[in-house]
Design a protein around this motif. Structure first.
Motif, PDB file in Angstrom:
ATOM      1  N   ILE A  30       0.818  -1.210   0.000  1.00  0.00           N
ATOM      2  CA  ILE A  30       0.000   0.000   0.000  1.00  0.00           C
ATOM      3  C   ILE A  30       0.854   1.264   0.000  1.00  0.00           C
ATOM      4  O   ILE A  30       0.614   2.186  -0.786  1.00  0.00           O
ATOM      5  N   ILE A  31       1.853   1.331   0.866  1.00  0.00           N
ATOM      6  CA  ILE A  31       2.670   2.546   0.956  1.00  0.00           C
ATOM      7  C   ILE A  31       3.424   2.833  -0.350  1.00  0.00           C
ATOM      8  O   ILE A  31       3.383   3.967  -0.836  1.00  0.00           O
ATOM      9  N   PRO A  32       4.104   1.855  -0.976  1.00  0.00           N
ATOM     10  CA  PRO A  32       4.745   2.167  -2.265  1.00  0.00           C
ATOM     11  C   PRO A  32       3.745   2.549  -3.361  1.00  0.00           C
ATOM     12  O   PRO A  32       4.026   3.419  -4.183  1.00  0.00           O
ATOM     13  N   ALA A  33       2.567   1.939  -3.349  1.00  0.00           N
ATOM     14  CA  ALA A  33       1.570   2.283  -4.375  1.00  0.00           C
ATOM     15  C   ALA A  33       1.063   3.705  -4.190  1.00  0.00           C
ATOM     16  O   ALA A  33       0.928   4.455  -5.171  1.00  0.00           O
ATOM     17  N   VAL A  34       0.799   4.095  -2.962  1.00  0.00           N
ATOM     18  CA  VAL A  34       0.340   5.465  -2.701  1.00  0.00           C
ATOM     19  C   VAL A  34       1.451   6.466  -3.001  1.00  0.00           C
ATOM     20  O   VAL A  34       1.200   7.521  -3.594  1.00  0.00           O
ATOM     21  N   THR A  35       2.663   6.150  -2.626  1.00  0.00           N
ATOM     22  CA  THR A  35       3.792   7.043  -2.898  1.00  0.00           C
ATOM     23  C   THR A  35       3.992   7.225  -4.393  1.00  0.00           C
ATOM     24  O   THR A  35       4.212   8.343  -4.867  1.00  0.00           O
ATOM     25  N   ALA A  36       3.897   6.142  -5.139  1.00  0.00           N
ATOM     26  CA  ALA A  36       4.058   6.238  -6.591  1.00  0.00           C
ATOM     27  C   ALA A  36       2.925   7.035  -7.222  1.00  0.00           C
ATOM     28  O   ALA A  36       3.130   7.743  -8.211  1.00  0.00           O
ATOM     29  N   THR A  37       1.750   6.942  -6.649  1.00  0.00           N
ATOM     30  CA  THR A  37       0.615   7.678  -7.196  1.00  0.00           C
ATOM     31  C   THR A  37       0.725   9.168  -6.909  1.00  0.00           C
ATOM     32  O   THR A  37       0.389  10.000  -7.764  1.00  0.00           O
ATOM     33  N   LEU A  38       1.190   9.523  -5.720  1.00  0.00           N
ATOM     34  CA  LEU A  38       1.227  10.924  -5.324  1.00  0.00           C
ATOM     35  C   LEU A  38       2.440  11.683  -5.841  1.00  0.00           C
ATOM     36  O   LEU A  38       2.435  12.908  -5.844  1.00  0.00           O
ATOM     37  N   THR A  39       3.475  10.986  -6.232  1.00  0.00           N
ATOM     38  CA  THR A  39       4.661  11.662  -6.760  1.00  0.00           C
ATOM     39  C   THR A  39       4.635  11.612  -8.282  1.00  0.00           C
ATOM     40  O   THR A  39       3.904  10.851  -8.890  1.00  0.00           O
ATOM     41  N   THR A  40       5.460  12.413  -8.876  1.00  0.00           N
ATOM     42  CA  THR A  40       5.517  12.452 -10.347  1.00  0.00           C
ATOM     43  C   THR A  40       6.602  11.531 -10.893  1.00  0.00           C
ATOM     44  O   THR A  40       6.861  11.546 -12.085  1.00  0.00           O
TER      45      THR A  40
END
Length: 75
Positions: A30-40
């Motif tokens: 979950i954390i890597p997926a959210v981080t990848a979604t929120l960053t460019t």
């Protein structure tokens, strides 16, 4: 030891393992997926490796918790 005490101990172990699976899922997937979604940033190996390791660990721990419940005794 009575069957009821044995069964409660088995359920506690299975619950503990299941909670470890939830932690592996949240930190690894979950954390890597959210981080990848929120960053460019593009999805690179730094995102994909923890994703797959977390998913594999969570799946393995969840299967282990299910197998642990097989040790329950009938009354």
């Amino acid at each position: 030891m009575s069957n009821q005490i044995h069964n409660e101990r088995v359920k506690l172990r299975a619950d503990y393992i299941n909670n470890l699976a939830a932690v592996a899922m949240s930190t690894g997937v979950i954390i890597p997926a959210v981080t990848a979604t929120l960053t460019t940033q593009e999805l690179g190996w730094r995102t994909l490796v923890p994703f797959f390791v977390g998913a594999a660990a969570a799946t393995g721990l969840r299967l282990l918790a299910t197998a642990e419940l097989g040790y329950l005794k009938e009354d």
